[in-house]
Design an enzyme around this catalytic site. Structure first.
Site, PDB file in Angstrom:
ATOM      1  N   SER A  97     121.496 120.158  72.410  1.00  0.00           N
ATOM      2  CA  SER A  97     122.694 119.877  73.204  1.00  0.00           C
ATOM      3  C   SER A  97     122.398 119.753  74.690  1.00  0.00           C
ATOM      4  CB  SER A  97     123.723 120.980  72.998  1.00  0.00           C
ATOM      5  OG  SER A  97     124.726 120.858  73.976  1.00  0.00           O
ATOM      6  N   ARG A 120     123.034 111.082  81.494  1.00  0.00           N
ATOM      7  CA  ARG A 120     121.994 110.926  80.472  1.00  0.00           C
ATOM      8  C   ARG A 120     120.997 109.825  80.768  1.00  0.00           C
ATOM      9  NH1 ARG A 120     125.893 111.528  75.150  1.00  0.00           N
ATOM     10  NH2 ARG A 120     126.205 113.752  75.429  1.00  0.00           N
ATOM     11  N   GLU A 153     132.671 103.894  66.813  1.00  0.00           N
ATOM     12  CA  GLU A 153     131.409 103.431  67.412  1.00  0.00           C
ATOM     13  C   GLU A 153     131.091 101.990  67.012  1.00  0.00           C
ATOM     14  OE1 GLU A 153     128.221 106.337  67.077  1.00  0.00           O
ATOM     15  OE2 GLU A 153     126.744 104.925  67.856  1.00  0.00           O
ATOM     16  N   GLY A 175     137.391 106.115  60.898  1.00  0.00           N
ATOM     17  CA  GLY A 175     137.896 105.641  59.611  1.00  0.00           C
ATOM     18  C   GLY A 175     138.761 106.682  58.917  1.00  0.00           C
ATOM     19  N   HIS A 180     119.434 109.640  74.627  1.00  0.00           N
ATOM     20  CA  HIS A 180     119.802 111.002  75.025  1.00  0.00           C
ATOM     21  C   HIS A 180     118.570 111.732  75.543  1.00  0.00           C
ATOM     22  CE1 HIS A 180     121.468 115.009  74.869  1.00  0.00           C
ATOM     23  NE2 HIS A 180     122.643 114.515  74.579  1.00  0.00           N
ATOM     24  N   GLY A 185     134.272 108.305  58.868  1.00  0.00           N
ATOM     25  CA  GLY A 185     133.973 109.152  60.022  1.00  0.00           C
ATOM     26  C   GLY A 185     135.269 109.435  60.763  1.00  0.00           C
ATOM     27  N   LEU A 186     135.143 109.897  62.001  1.00  0.00           N
ATOM     28  CA  LEU A 186     136.357 110.232  62.753  1.00  0.00           C
ATOM     29  C   LEU A 186     137.288 109.043  62.839  1.00  0.00           C
ATOM     30  CD1 LEU A 186     134.812 112.442  65.514  1.00  0.00           C
ATOM     31  CD2 LEU A 186     136.351 113.136  63.694  1.00  0.00           C
ATOM     32  N   GLY A 214     134.581 103.210  55.928  1.00  0.00           N
ATOM     33  CA  GLY A 214     134.066 104.283  56.768  1.00  0.00           C
ATOM     34  C   GLY A 214     135.033 105.448  56.803  1.00  0.00           C
TER      35      GLY A 214
END
Ligand SMILES: Cc1cc2nc3c(=O)[nH]c(=O)nc-3n(C[C@H](O)[C@H](O)[C@H](O)COP(=O)(O)OP(=O)(O)OC[C@H]3O[C@@H](n4cnc5c(N)ncnc54)[C@H](O)[C@@H]3O)c2cc1C
Ligand code: SF4
Ligand code: FES
Lengths: 639, 255
Positions: free
Chosen positions: A284, A330, A425, A45, A266, A42-43, A40
């Site tokens: 958003s 949310r 995550e 990994g 969401h 992403g942020l 991974g």
């Protein structure tokens, strides 16, 4: 299954520094001798791979996309929290910790959540040093804004592209290490199995998505940072390639899967427009600062929204929650949208939408001001729907967004499988039963930059690792397993498409394991998923070949895993006979539809151990009790 | 419900990197104005799979909301299709009408070899970044984020360039297949920030030279790249890159 959380003793604020002091180190010349696999980019990994490589480990990094820079994290919009207190509004590490643990409805580990708040400030420093262009004030210093569920302004942002900018920072740090020969990068590679030798994680098996070749990779530790599993619902805000396969295959090799039923939905997404729909787009949450949410009071009122007079509009959030109004968290906003639609007050062609109306804000502040704040979002909305939100209210509906559940990890972010670390995550660690906005980016980067690099070293310092290579029988077995699974998928030759199966699974999950759940629905969901899985293996049609680029084949493998995970999520939701955060059991709610927890019986992390799958999924439940030494458990209230 | 309509497609099919490719005709019925362009291709693929005569069409995508840079189609001769500032995945079918013919091809360039059908290999972009598209700062070595104030206008301009999604449309649109807009955008982002200043010269030279090594052509100021760029990256980035390159390469300094 051993669920020892390994939380250090002592006061909350000293645990992490004390742990860092006690952590075992690997000497620089020995780091060179260790290979670490990071799956991974992403942020979580990306930051882990870069930092491990900087320390001197030999890193092999894998991702599905054609470039590490395209991981799903790129899509995060709103921002990242930190307790810098630059606005001087009284923020502290304690407050960020407290908001996060309260937002999660007291279903996370105190020590992990506190550490997250502590590390938050270093992340901002790191990102700025890399050249991440956060928003600034005229004085040249960093700007902040506020986000749902908090009363201070602690969110750092880069217009609506915070995830993109942070990910590019991590990606660039990675590419620097690729340049220095410390990271070997394998894009378009999908992990299909974990290889265990002597009870420890020692490697992975991947499929080269271009050639179809099954390959073996050996290492001394494996870091999994493969993201969340929201796509089990078929429609979600996640990128199309987001999946559970890597985590699920580790689960099948013995890693506990924790709290799978905690899914965040969401409230502000563009509603579904037809059955060809392939994903949902998030609008958003910041829109709720100025937009007013309403539905017509009269059921089935099909007049155009602007023709509906004020007294016939039901501003349900403002009426029910006068203190927070349209800015409730949310889960509360999503649940209420469902309630009014279930009552027949929903709007639009499908009746599954509510209005988000900027009429009054435009009247109050002028079109120019509103356009400065939300111009991009309005354009994006118009591009997708063809409607102009300056003229007619937006139509929005909740959509699956984030999964708090994931592989169980201890304080070191190591799963119960020695040598298998899980970050971002993909783990269950910090958000309990509900995640606050702008805190996933914080967690991914905290795990990757500042925790994993040390805790992996701590493990390697005295791990006794067998001398092996990739011809070891464990590799043979895992590679054969991956190949057989592919052959089996291609061999069914049925006549129903992979996408149809996925869509059906998503519908079951959304209807019965979605915004609200009840015993009867969950039991139905379990048997329906079992039947669908049975049908899948009898009747799926996977086109093309194994030894070629074949997107349908990739998806088929992922859907097969989702068909198992879905059942586990329903079982977890059924067993958790309380409501907590995003998990609303209809049997346990107040008159206003608020979640009612049962701390006596359910103040624990549910970690499931895979036993087999044979018609039904066999899983054994293990519990890690959550102890709250430092905060007092309260019923959440946003009234 | 919205009206549906019929489209005629000519899609580039190519079995592999070394095989010849050709345009193949397809008809898609039941196209709905709310569909995205890629959803329309999904519908076609489902049709192809159901018929079972040939393999589905391969194309790249991930986020489907215009930010990851995966999607990359040339639509009727234009990279990312007819709408300005819009990537392929954000293009919606309401821009087309019943009976239209649409030609769909991959991003073509020497630096982007075809993998299969519409999927190309853009790893050259990663190698350009690898050559120097970063600030050399180790994790944990950073000073407090507010210790270096940056003028808002400088930060905003750096941000404008940093929004490049690395899609490669600039290369596909350029008659020379130049990667100057992509490379220039990263340089314009990092070079103007105080954090990026110490490595400015080295970074510029290394990235420009890597771009050449990858087989991308020179820039002759056609500005086609700017016209198709979904993020509106300005070609001023290219002029800035040239200036920095000249200064650095001919200063004769040790880089
Ligand atoms: C639209 C949207 C907006 C959001 N906005 C915000 C926000 O404003 N603030 C916030 O804090 N959070 C936000 N989030 C949540 C946040 O973006 C994610 O939770 C976070 O980015 C996840 O990061 P990650 O590193 O854990 O995983 P990901 O970014 O999902 O990366 C997963 C990586 O694993 C790889 N991978 C997966 N499976 C395999 C496999 N089998 N083999 C090999 N590689 C594999 C992928 O290729 C990818 O590189 C948002 C989410 C969405 C969907
Ligand atoms: S400069 Fe524009 S067109 Fe080129 S890669 Fe970046 S975003 Fe795409
Ligand atoms: S699919 Fe991500 S930009 Fe188009």
């Amino acid at each position: 299954m051993n669920l020892d959380s390994k939380v250090p003793s002592g006061p909350l604020e000293d645990k992490w520094s004390k742990h860092l002091k006690d952590i075992k180190l690997v000497a620089p010349n020995n780091k060179r001798k260790h290979d670490v696999i990071v799956v991974g980019t992403g942020l979580a990994g990306g930051s882990a791979a870069a930092s491990l490589a900087e320390l001197g480990y030999n890193v092999k990094s894998f991702c599905i996309q054609d470039s590490a820079r395209r991981a799903h994290s790129i899509a995060a919009q709103g921002g990242i929290n930190a307790a810098k207190n630059y606005p001087n509004d009284g923020d502290t590490i304690w407050r960020l910790f407290y908001d996060t643990i309260k937002g999660g409805d007291y279903r996370s580990r105190e020590s992990n959540t506190y550490r997250l708040a502590q590390i938050s400030n270093e992340i901002i420093d790191q990102a700025v040093a890399q050249g991440v262009p956060f928003a600034r004030e005229y004085g040249g210093l960093l700007a902040n804004r506020s986000f749902g569920g908090a009363q201070v302004s602690r969110t750092f942002y880069a217009r609506g592209q915070t995830g993109q900018q942070l990910l590019l920072g991590a990606y660039q740090a990675m590419m620097r290490q690729v340049h220095d020969g410390k990271i070997e990068m394998y894009t378009r590679h999908e992990m299909l199995d974990l290889v265990m030798v002597g009870g420890k994680a020692r490697g992975i098996v991947t499929r080269d998505l271009v050639s179809g070749e099954i390959q073996r990779w050996m290492a001394d530790a494996v870091v999994l940072a493969t993201g969340g599993y929201g796509n089990v619902f078929y429609l979600s805000t996640n990128a199309k390639n987001s999946n559970v396969t890597a985590a699920w295959r580790c689960h099948k090799r013995g890693a506990g899967f924790a709290n799978p039923c905690y899914v965040q939905i969401h409230p502000t997404c563009i509603p579904v427009s037809g059955d060809y729909q392939s994903k949902l787009t998030l609008m958003s949450e910041s829109l709720r600062n100025d937009g007013r949410v309403w539905v017509p009071k009269k059921k089935g009122d099909d007049r155009p929204p602007n023709d509906i007079p004020e007294e016939e509009r039901y501003y349900y959030l403002e009426e029910k929650y006068p203190a927070f109004g349209n800015l409730v968290p949310r889960d509360v906003a999503s649940r209420n949208a469902k309630i009014v639609c279930d009552k027949g007050m929903g709007v639009g062609p499908t009746g599954r939408a509510v209005y988000l109306d900027f009429r009054d804000a435009i009247k109050r502040d002028g079109r120019k001001t509103i356009s400065e704040k939300y111009g991009n979002l309005f354009e994006m909305y118009e591009n997708i729907t063809g409607d102009n939100p300056y003229e007619v209210p937006m139509r929005i509906f909740p959509a699956v967004h984030y999964t708090m559940g994931g592989l169980w990890v201890d304080y070191n972010l190591m799963s119960n499988v020695p040598g298998l670390f899980v970050a971002g995550e993909a783990n269950f660690s910090d958000h309990g039963a509900n995640r606050l906005g702008a805190s996933a980016l914080m967690q991914g980067l905290s795990d990757g930059y500042f925790i994993i690099p040390y805790t992996v070293g701590n493990y390697l310092a005295d791990a006794e690792l067998d001398e092996i290579d990739t011809t070891h029988q464990a590799f043979d077995e895992a590679a054969a397993n991956a190949q057989q699974h592919i052959d089996k998928l291609l061999g069914v030759q049925g006549d129903k498409s992979v996408i149809d199966f996925h869509r059906e699974l998503g519908q079951i999950m959304w209807d019965k394991v979605g915004i609200s759940r009840n015993e009867e629905g969950l039991k139905q969901a379990i048997s329906e998923i079992q039947e669908l899985r049975e049908e899948f293996w009898q009747n799926v049609r996977v086109p093309g070949e194994a030894a070629n680029y074949n997107k349908y084949l990739e998806f088929a493998g992922r859907v097969a895993d989702f068909l198992e995970l879905g059942e586990l999520m329903a079982r977890d939701a059924l067993h958790r006979d309380e409501s907590a955060g995003c998990h609303l059991r209809e049997e346990h709610q107040s008159e206003e539809g608020e979640a009612i927890r049962n701390d006596e019986e359910y103040s624990y992390v549910a970690a499931w151990e895979f036993q087999g799958v044979n018609g039904q999924l066999q899983e054994e439940l293990h519990k890690e009790n959550l102890e709250f030494e430092f905060v007092e458990l309260k019923q959440r209230s946003y009234k | 419900m919205a009206d549906t309509f019929t489209l005629h497609l000519k899609v580039w099919r190519q079995a592999g990197p070394d095989q010849d490719g050709k345009l193949v005709d397809y008809t898609v019925d039941n196209v709905n104005e709310h569909m995205s362009f890629l959803e329309m291709l999904d519908v076609l693929n489902e049709q192809i799979v159901a018929e079972g005569r040939e393999e589905p069409i391969e194309f790249d995508y991930d986020c489907r909301e215009g930010i990851c840079g995966s999607c990359d189609l040339v639509i009727n001769g234009r990279a990312h299709g007819p709408k300005a500032m819009t990537c392929t995945c954000q293009l919606h079918m309401r821009n087309y009408s019943d009976g239209d013919t649409i030609v769909i091809e991959p991003f073509r360039a020497k630096g982007f070899p075809v993998i299969k059908d519409l999927v190309v290999d853009r790893s050259a972009f990663d190698r350009i970044i690898e050559a120097g598209g970063y600030v050399s700062v180790r994790t944990g070595a950073a000073p407090d984020a507010n210790s270096i104030p940056i003028e808002k206008s400088v930060a905003d301009t750096a941000f404008d360039y940093a929004t490049c999604i690395g899609c490669g449309a600039c290369v596909a649109a350029c008659p020379n297949s130049s990667a100057s807009l992509f490379t220039g955008a990263k340089l314009a982002h990092l070079n103007r920030l105080p954090q990026g200043e110490p490595e400015r010269k080295r970074r510029t030279v290394a990235m420009v030279e890597q771009m050449e090594k990858e087989g991308f052509g020179d820039c002759s100021n056609y500005a086609e790249c700017e016209a198709v760029c979904p993020k509106g990256i300005s070609i001023s980035a290219i002029a800035e890159m040239r200036r920095n390159y000249m200064k650095a390469a001919f200063a004769g300094e040790e880089l």
